[in-house]
Design an enzyme around this catalytic site. Structure first.
Site, PDB file in Angstrom:
ATOM      1  N   TYR A 142      49.777  42.029  31.502  1.00  0.00           N
ATOM      2  CA  TYR A 142      50.710  42.918  30.797  1.00  0.00           C
ATOM      3  C   TYR A 142      51.707  42.136  29.938  1.00  0.00           C
ATOM      4  O   TYR A 142      52.259  42.674  28.979  1.00  0.00           O
ATOM      5  CB  TYR A 142      51.501  43.774  31.792  1.00  0.00           C
ATOM      6  CG  TYR A 142      50.837  45.072  32.163  1.00  0.00           C
ATOM      7  CD1 TYR A 142      49.580  45.089  32.751  1.00  0.00           C
ATOM      8  CD2 TYR A 142      51.466  46.289  31.927  1.00  0.00           C
ATOM      9  CE1 TYR A 142      48.977  46.277  33.094  1.00  0.00           C
ATOM     10  CE2 TYR A 142      50.868  47.484  32.275  1.00  0.00           C
ATOM     11  CZ  TYR A 142      49.620  47.473  32.858  1.00  0.00           C
ATOM     12  OH  TYR A 142      49.023  48.660  33.203  1.00  0.00           O
ATOM     13  N   LYS A 192      40.122  38.793  41.618  1.00  0.00           N
ATOM     14  CA  LYS A 192      38.741  38.467  41.257  1.00  0.00           C
ATOM     15  C   LYS A 192      38.618  36.942  41.260  1.00  0.00           C
ATOM     16  O   LYS A 192      38.451  36.309  40.211  1.00  0.00           O
ATOM     17  CB  LYS A 192      38.398  39.046  39.874  1.00  0.00           C
ATOM     18  CG  LYS A 192      38.185  40.553  39.870  1.00  0.00           C
ATOM     19  CD  LYS A 192      36.809  40.976  40.357  1.00  0.00           C
ATOM     20  CE  LYS A 192      35.749  40.617  39.338  1.00  0.00           C
ATOM     21  NZ  LYS A 192      34.386  40.989  39.849  1.00  0.00           N
ATOM     22  N   ASP A 225      36.957  44.683  42.593  1.00  0.00           N
ATOM     23  CA  ASP A 225      35.924  45.702  42.333  1.00  0.00           C
ATOM     24  C   ASP A 225      35.410  46.286  43.642  1.00  0.00           C
ATOM     25  O   ASP A 225      35.254  47.501  43.795  1.00  0.00           O
ATOM     26  CB  ASP A 225      34.792  45.139  41.456  1.00  0.00           C
ATOM     27  CG  ASP A 225      34.176  43.853  42.002  1.00  0.00           C
ATOM     28  OD1 ASP A 225      34.796  43.203  42.882  1.00  0.00           O
ATOM     29  OD2 ASP A 225      33.067  43.489  41.561  1.00  0.00           O
ATOM     30  N   ASP A 249      47.397  48.732  38.624  1.00  0.00           N
ATOM     31  CA  ASP A 249      47.458  49.933  37.792  1.00  0.00           C
ATOM     32  C   ASP A 249      46.230  50.808  38.042  1.00  0.00           C
ATOM     33  O   ASP A 249      46.324  52.006  38.302  1.00  0.00           O
ATOM     34  CB  ASP A 249      47.547  49.524  36.318  1.00  0.00           C
ATOM     35  CG  ASP A 249      47.655  50.724  35.389  1.00  0.00           C
ATOM     36  OD1 ASP A 249      48.409  51.654  35.717  1.00  0.00           O
ATOM     37  OD2 ASP A 249      46.979  50.721  34.342  1.00  0.00           O
ATOM     38  N   ASP A 253      45.798  54.468  40.569  1.00  0.00           N
ATOM     39  CA  ASP A 253      45.324  55.775  40.096  1.00  0.00           C
ATOM     40  C   ASP A 253      44.174  56.257  40.974  1.00  0.00           C
ATOM     41  O   ASP A 253      44.061  57.440  41.303  1.00  0.00           O
ATOM     42  CB  ASP A 253      44.833  55.695  38.638  1.00  0.00           C
ATOM     43  CG  ASP A 253      45.918  56.115  37.645  1.00  0.00           C
ATOM     44  OD1 ASP A 253      47.100  55.823  37.909  1.00  0.00           O
ATOM     45  OD2 ASP A 253      45.583  56.737  36.612  1.00  0.00           O
TER      46      ASP A 253
END
Ligand code: IPM
Ligand code: MG
Length: 368
Positions: A142, A192, A225, A249, A253
């Site tokens: 970000y 990751k 993932d 983020d 959600d």
């Protein structure tokens, strides 16, 4: 002693509508519990751009820095889609997070019993779910440099940079371990590390902080993932999840939908303690400005109300009052009061934003 100060930045879209219900609860706290706040209001996002040509003025930034806590509604809307990137509504929110150094973003995903059938997943997968995602909020892709759209030969290239220092990882890890100790004492860290060096460093630093200061907390690591998959497969395996800004983020959600509606999820963004011992803090619902339903009285104010409850708990040491608000919400849902986002397949008539606020206030009265 002066009352604690609250800066309200209701923002755009449904922000002002859902915040209006929070303001009534703040009023209730004064009238019925003798708990008063000095409330001031200002602009952030598209409305600030309309008034001042920027999504957050320096004056508002200074007010946020000085406030004991900031309550934010939502920012953005289609009207602002074509604006230059530097003045987009979202930049106002990102500036607040960055300059207040709110590195630890707590996003609880709790499935209220009354809503267990509203999730797109099966009831037994989500019933009783109570997890928290701790999202790093002030660094990573970000904010990393270099960033931008550049020319390279005869085409353009878009660049963003994932960048984490050891100290940035360590401080958010520490906040996750501290939180876990007050809960089920379990942290799962997601990155990751199989493809990103920043992920390798993330995993190492989280493990070091654990081994040095939190050996009593159960720690596991997971690729993000796989984490996304596990969140939909069997979310109750988690207690606290700690992850970076971008994965946080997306995963939050995803976790939101486990609870039935994005309209239910609060968040707290916390930084270092101020001179008065309170953490720098901003509270906001996880949902956005929902321009498609803005101004129609359809929005669910619960995420914003629960964000205020988090403010009571984390900024003002009013845990009991926070629980009172949470229980009031739980009661209202158990009584079958539903905004449009919570209407199941069996239909029924949804209540308006204000009627949901009325119901929560009545439940608060009943709690006395
Ligand atoms: C969130 C939002 C923000 C983010 C946007 C509005 C900038 O999606 O808080 O999750 O990406 O962090
Ligand atoms: Mg988001």
């Amino acid at each position: 002693m002066a009352n604690p100060s609250l800066l309200i930045l209701a923002g755009d879209g449904i922000g002002p509508e859902v915040m209006a219900e929070v303001k009534r609860i703040i009023g209730w706290m004064g009238a019925k519990r003798g708990i008063y706040f000095d409330v001031s209001e200002d602009l952030v996002g598209g409305c600030a751009y309309d008034a001042h040509g920027v999504p957050l003025t320096d004056a508002t930034m200074a007010k946020a820095q000085a406030a004991d806590a900031v309550l934010l509604g939502a920012v953005g809307g289609p009207k602002y889609d074509k604006l230059d990137f530097s003045v987009k509504p979202e930049r106002g929110l990102l500036r607040l997070r960055k300059e207040m150094d709110l590195f630890s973003n707590l996003r609880p995903a709790q499935c209220f019993d009354a809503l267990a059938d509203f999730s797109s997943l099966k009831r037994d997968v989500v019933a009783g779910l109570d997890i928290v995602i701790v999202r790093e909020l002030t660094s990573g892709v970000y904010f990393g440099e270099p960033r931008g759209i550049f020319r390279e030969g005869n085409e353009r290239v878009g660049i963003n940079t994932q960048r984490y220092t050891e100290s940035e990882i360590a401080r958010v890890a520490k906040s996750a371990f501290e939180l876990a100790r007050k809960r089920a004492n379990k942290v799962c860290s997601m990155e990751k590390a199989n493809v990103m060096e920043s992920g390798i460093l993330w995993r190492e630093v989280v493990q070091e902080v654990h081994d040095r200061d939190y050996p009593d907390v159960e720690l596991s690591h997971m690729y993000a993932d796989n984490g996304a998959m596990q969140l939909v497969r069997w979310p109750k395996q988690f207690d606290v999840i700690v992850t970076d800004n971008l994965f946080g983020d997306v995963l939050s959600d995803c976790a939101a939908m486990l609870t039935g509606s994005l309209g239910m999820l609060p968040s707290a963004s916390l930084g270092a303690p101020m001179a008065n011992g309170r953490p720098k803090a901003l509270y906001e619902p996880v949902h956005g400005s929902a321009p498609d339903i803005a101004g129609q009285g359809k929005a669910n104010p619960i995420a914003c109300i629960l964000s205020f409850a988090m403010a009571l708990r984390y900024s003002f040491e009013l845990g009991e009052e926070a629980t009172r608000v949470e229980k009031a919400v739980e009661k209202v849902l158990a009584d079958g009061v539903r905004t449009a986002d919570l209407m199941g397949p069996d239909g029924g008539t949804p209540v308006t934003t204000t009627q949901m606020g009325d119901a929560v206030l009545a439940a608060l009265d009943a709690s006395l």
